[in-house]
Design an enzyme around this catalytic site. Sequence first.
Site, short mmCIF file in Angstrom:
data_model
loop_
_atom_site.label_atom_id
_atom_site.label_comp_id
_atom_site.label_asym_id
_atom_site.label_seq_id
_atom_site.Cartn_x
_atom_site.Cartn_y
_atom_site.Cartn_z
N GLU A 56 20.22 3.23 5.27
CA GLU A 56 20.48 2.80 6.64
C GLU A 56 20.66 1.29 6.62
OE1 GLU A 56 21.63 2.40 9.81
OE2 GLU A 56 20.94 4.50 9.75
N CYS A 62 -20.13 5.04 -3.19
CA CYS A 62 -20.53 3.94 -4.07
C CYS A 62 -21.95 4.17 -4.59
CB CYS A 62 -20.46 2.64 -3.28
SG CYS A 62 -20.98 1.18 -4.21
N SER A 72 13.84 -0.24 5.49
CA SER A 72 14.53 -0.54 6.74
C SER A 72 13.80 -1.66 7.50
CB SER A 72 14.66 0.72 7.59
OG SER A 72 13.47 1.47 7.54
N ASN A 119 20.55 0.17 1.09
CA ASN A 119 19.67 1.13 1.76
C ASN A 119 20.52 2.25 2.36
OD1 ASN A 119 17.01 1.85 2.52
ND2 ASN A 119 17.34 1.11 4.60
N HIS A 130 1.20 -4.01 -0.22
CA HIS A 130 0.31 -2.99 0.33
C HIS A 130 -0.70 -2.49 -0.70
CE1 HIS A 130 3.60 -2.18 3.55
NE2 HIS A 130 2.82 -3.19 3.87
N GLY A 156 15.96 -0.31 -0.37
CA GLY A 156 15.14 0.85 -0.04
C GLY A 156 14.12 0.65 1.05
ZN ZN Z 1 -20.59 -0.33 -2.44
#
Ligand code: ZN
Length: 258
Positions: A228, A162, A203, A226, A130, A201
């Site tokens: 759960e 920007c 689910s 975990n 992520h 850690g």
């Molecule tokens: Zn830009």
Amino acid sequence: MSLTLNELIRKLKAKEFKKITIAAGAGISVAAGLSDYRSKDTGLYDQLKKFNLSNPEQVYDINVFRKNPSLYYSVSKEFGTHNLDLQPTFAHQFIYHLDRNDQLLNCFTQNIDGLELVAGVRESKVIQVHGHRRTASCIDCKKTYCVKTFYQNVDKSEIMKCTDCNGLIKPDVVFFGQSLPQLYFEKLPEISLSDLVIIMGTSLQVQPFSNMIYRINENVPIVLINKETNLRRLDPINNKLLIKGDVQDIISSIMKQL
Ligand SMILES: [Zn+2]
């Protein structure tokens, strides 16, 4: 036959596993002071109720951010999720231990805090699915910016734009509606090379983690640590070890025996 906890510890100690894949979620960073997302009451999504959102995931939606960046700014400010000085937990140290002993194949992490790297795990082994907060960039022309400058703007509630194209700046965290990092797609097939998979850690509710387990070869043991462990996705898996409880406590206990 499923792996037992004693066997796991014995085999880890004897370095019998040489290609361990780690899949880590927010639960490994809770002990570092980060809020996880989905826990009842204490999780970030429950705490977001005060913002009156129909869906808390809107905060991390790229289309919402384009229209109303101040929502993400307010949430970042309120919850201090921009705290950049967190310390690794036992779980991060455990991953480092595996890497140092040449037992780690890859560590896929949902976490953007980068504590795996702070703990010393080699960058080539850490796939932050992520994204991360080491840098920020323009969502239009992709020009890179210093993330500390971005968070100074958050503290002042000033929307950062920007200097080249006037686009919005945000940390290089993957929002809903954005594609996952290239490294993730490169490393994903390597899951089939694993001789052990440890899920900690999480689910397994969020993509791409929810589907990653289908790439694990049959008979390769899966360990889930975990709070759960009653996860329907793991029902079809035969060789699994479910360790329910506080990730920090469990890993601390395992580490003492290695
Ligand atoms: Zn830009």
